[in-house]
Design an enzyme around this catalytic site. Structure first.
Site, PDB file in Angstrom:
ATOM      1  CB  SER A 119      -0.851   0.067   1.272  1.00 33.63           C
ATOM      2  OG  SER A 119      -1.516  -1.115   1.502  1.00 33.63           O
ATOM      3  CG  HIS A 125      -2.271  -0.666  -4.138  1.00 34.23           C
ATOM      4  ND1 HIS A 125      -2.446   0.662  -3.837  1.00 34.23           N
ATOM      5  CD2 HIS A 125      -2.716  -1.352  -3.051  1.00 34.23           C
ATOM      6  CE1 HIS A 125      -2.969   0.774  -2.631  1.00 34.23           C
ATOM      7  NE2 HIS A 125      -3.156  -0.431  -2.133  1.00 34.23           N
ATOM      8  CD  GLU A 171      -2.372   3.607  -6.548  1.00 32.19           C
ATOM      9  OE1 GLU A 171      -2.383   2.973  -5.477  1.00 32.19           O
ATOM     10  OE2 GLU A 171      -2.303   4.844  -6.594  1.00 32.19           O
ATOM     11  CG  ASN A 176      -3.137   4.443   0.681  1.00 29.77           C
ATOM     12  OD1 ASN A 176      -4.254   4.522   1.189  1.00 29.77           O
ATOM     13  ND2 ASN A 176      -2.584   3.276   0.360  1.00 29.77           N
TER      14      ASN A 176
HETATM   15  P1  NAD Z   1      -2.445  -9.894   6.294  1.00 29.24           P
HETATM   16  O1  NAD Z   1      -1.812  -9.633   7.615  1.00 29.24           O
HETATM   17  O2  NAD Z   1      -3.894 -10.251   6.249  1.00 29.24           O
HETATM   18  O3  NAD Z   1      -1.658 -11.076   5.552  1.00 29.24           O
HETATM   19  C1  NAD Z   1      -0.262 -11.105   5.432  1.00 29.24           C
HETATM   20  C2  NAD Z   1       0.157 -12.567   5.259  1.00 29.24           C
HETATM   21  O4  NAD Z   1       1.560 -12.589   4.965  1.00 29.24           O
HETATM   22  C3  NAD Z   1      -0.067 -13.441   6.505  1.00 29.24           C
HETATM   23  O5  NAD Z   1      -0.845 -14.563   6.161  1.00 29.24           O
HETATM   24  C4  NAD Z   1       1.370 -13.851   6.888  1.00 29.24           C
HETATM   25  O6  NAD Z   1       1.431 -15.173   7.430  1.00 29.24           O
HETATM   26  C5  NAD Z   1       2.071 -13.775   5.549  1.00 29.24           C
HETATM   27  N1  NAD Z   1       3.515 -13.698   5.640  1.00 29.24           N
HETATM   28  C6  NAD Z   1       4.265 -13.028   6.556  1.00 29.24           C
HETATM   29  N2  NAD Z   1       5.577 -13.242   6.299  1.00 29.24           N
HETATM   30  C7  NAD Z   1       5.654 -14.043   5.212  1.00 29.24           C
HETATM   31  C8  NAD Z   1       6.731 -14.626   4.473  1.00 29.24           C
HETATM   32  N3  NAD Z   1       7.999 -14.403   4.811  1.00 29.24           N
HETATM   33  N4  NAD Z   1       6.431 -15.409   3.429  1.00 29.24           N
HETATM   34  C9  NAD Z   1       5.146 -15.659   3.088  1.00 29.24           C
HETATM   35  N5  NAD Z   1       4.086 -15.143   3.745  1.00 29.24           N
HETATM   36  C10 NAD Z   1       4.344 -14.344   4.789  1.00 29.24           C
HETATM   37  O7  NAD Z   1      -2.134  -8.611   5.416  1.00 29.24           O
HETATM   38  P2  NAD Z   1      -2.997  -8.011   4.195  1.00 29.24           P
HETATM   39  O8  NAD Z   1      -3.991  -7.055   4.735  1.00 29.24           O
HETATM   40  O9  NAD Z   1      -3.407  -9.127   3.301  1.00 29.24           O
HETATM   41  O10 NAD Z   1      -1.878  -7.124   3.469  1.00 29.24           O
HETATM   42  C11 NAD Z   1      -0.921  -7.683   2.609  1.00 29.24           C
HETATM   43  C12 NAD Z   1      -0.321  -6.595   1.743  1.00 29.24           C
HETATM   44  O11 NAD Z   1      -1.365  -5.975   0.982  1.00 29.24           O
HETATM   45  C13 NAD Z   1       0.351  -5.463   2.525  1.00 29.24           C
HETATM   46  O12 NAD Z   1       1.478  -5.027   1.804  1.00 29.24           O
HETATM   47  C14 NAD Z   1      -0.722  -4.379   2.566  1.00 29.24           C
HETATM   48  O13 NAD Z   1      -0.189  -3.080   2.682  1.00 29.24           O
HETATM   49  C15 NAD Z   1      -1.349  -4.570   1.198  1.00 29.24           C
HETATM   50  N6  NAD Z   1      -2.740  -4.078   1.072  1.00 29.24           N
HETATM   51  C16 NAD Z   1      -3.662  -4.318   2.064  1.00 29.24           C
HETATM   52  C17 NAD Z   1      -4.974  -3.866   1.896  1.00 29.24           C
HETATM   53  C18 NAD Z   1      -6.017  -4.132   2.950  1.00 29.24           C
HETATM   54  O14 NAD Z   1      -7.082  -3.467   2.926  1.00 29.24           O
HETATM   55  N7  NAD Z   1      -5.817  -5.081   3.843  1.00 29.24           N
HETATM   56  C19 NAD Z   1      -5.343  -3.183   0.723  1.00 29.24           C
HETATM   57  C20 NAD Z   1      -4.382  -2.989  -0.288  1.00 29.24           C
HETATM   58  C21 NAD Z   1      -3.082  -3.438  -0.089  1.00 29.24           C
END
Ligand code: NAD
Length: 295
Positions: A118, A139, A151, A189
């Site tokens: 993000s 994104h 994005e 953002n």
């Molecule tokens: P989340 O916490 O739900 O999931 C993250 C996952 O990554 C977990 O399952 C964790 O076990 C895994 N993980 C951690 N270390 C790891 C590794 N070394 N190898 C493999 N897997 C690993 O997070 P999320 O909300 O899904 O966010 C993920 C990404 O997406 C982030 O970069 C976030 O900024 C981006 N994002 C999130 C949103 C949102 O609304 N949640 C929206 C757009 C972008």
């Protein structure tokens, strides 16, 4: 492109795997946590069932989408046949740099490496690989199967052909791609977070209450959700860290997180995920109640 690997099977990773599998790609979903992979398959199944109930998917399409997904706990094994790797792991810069180094070593030399970050710099992520021209931001928005926007972020070194390929691919998924350049917060953002911060400042300054601020933005600007409710949904900790990325990245105090937001994060009030933010959330209830603190 046929083989896609998704690193991280959380909220975003399971949604990304879902849309690729439904569009006929072979997906390897990778997570360090095996229980998270099981949970991701359950969530994808539930979301596909929801599409069937709405009449937008058949049972056969659901079964073929599920058959397209394999799971893996080992990154190196999970990316060895990938033509595209999309990283959707936890938003932590050191973790992402470590993952991109691992993926760069294990994936074929021609594989495109994308991040769903993000706010973290795509240029910085690309710089730890030996293929910065093949690194790009992809994104997706939450929830991925529902939200149309992707994005697409060009890092400083991203090749034009790579951007074109990712734009085409996003269209194949039924999404609407928008290409932007790599600066703090990208576009989504950089515009959204100052609005949320200003809504929090308005509450902090006593100009209006939670309900008034959200209702004005919903009814006055036709936003589907008010900025304070949206902040709770995104996670106040996430909003706080993205504002800090903008603040540090541009060196401009206009992006500094509101002291009320800082206090709430320090106090563990993260919004929906912790049960309390500007509103309180009870499992199983759809009622939106302003938190006691702001009544
Ligand atoms: P989340 O916490 O739900 O999931 C993250 C996952 O990554 C977990 O399952 C964790 O076990 C895994 N993980 C951690 N270390 C790891 C590794 N070394 N190898 C493999 N897997 C690993 O997070 P999320 O909300 O899904 O966010 C993920 C990404 O997406 C982030 O970069 C976030 O900024 C981006 N994002 C999130 C949103 C949102 O609304 N949640 C929206 C757009 C972008």
């Amino acid at each position: 492109m046929k083989n896609v690997s998704v690193v991280g099977a959380g909220t975003m990773g399971n949604g990304i795997a879902h849309v690729f599998a439904q569009s006929g790609f072979t997906v390897t979903l990778i997570d360090v946590n095996a229980a998270q992979l099981e949970k991701a398959i359950q969530i994808i199944t539930k979301n596909l069932d929801r599409q069937i109930a709405k009449g937008t998917l058949t049972e056969t399409q659901k079964q073929s989408a599920l058959a397209n997904i394999n799971t893996q706990t080992d990154i190196a094994a999970g990316v060895q046949n990938a033509e595209l790797v999309i990283e959707a792991a936890t938003e932590n810069v050191d973790l992402k740099l470590k993952i991109f180094k691992q993926v760069d070593e294990a994936a074929p030399a021609s594989t495109i490496l994308a991040s769903n970050t993000s706010s973290i710099s795509i240029t910085k992520i690309a710089a730890v690989t030996k293929r910065p021209q093949l690194v790009i931001g992809m994104h997706f928005m939450n929830p991925v199967p529902v939200m149309k926007l992707v994005e697409i972020i060009n890092g400083y070194a991203t090749a034009k052909e790579v951007t074109a390929a990712i734009v085409d691919l996003s269209k194949q998924l039924g999404k609407v791609p928008c290409v932007v350049n790599d600066f703090p917060g990208f576009i989504a953002n950089k515009i959204l977070m100052p609005m949320i911060n200003e809504a929090i400042y308005s509450l902090y300054e006593g100009i209006a209450g939670v309900e008034a601020i959200d209702t004005i933005m919903k009814l006055g600007m036709a936003h589907p959700m008010g900025p304070l409710q949206l902040a709770d949904f995104i996670g106040l900790d996430v909003c706080h860290s993205i504002l800090n990325v903008l603040y540090e990245g541009f060196g401009n105090p206009k992006y500094a997180p509101c002291p009320l937001l800082v206090n709430m994060v320090v106090a563990g009030k993260f919004g929906v995920k912790s049960g309390e933010g500007f509103y309180t959330y009870t499992a199983g209830s759809k009622d939106l109640l302003v938190s006691e603190r702001f009544r």
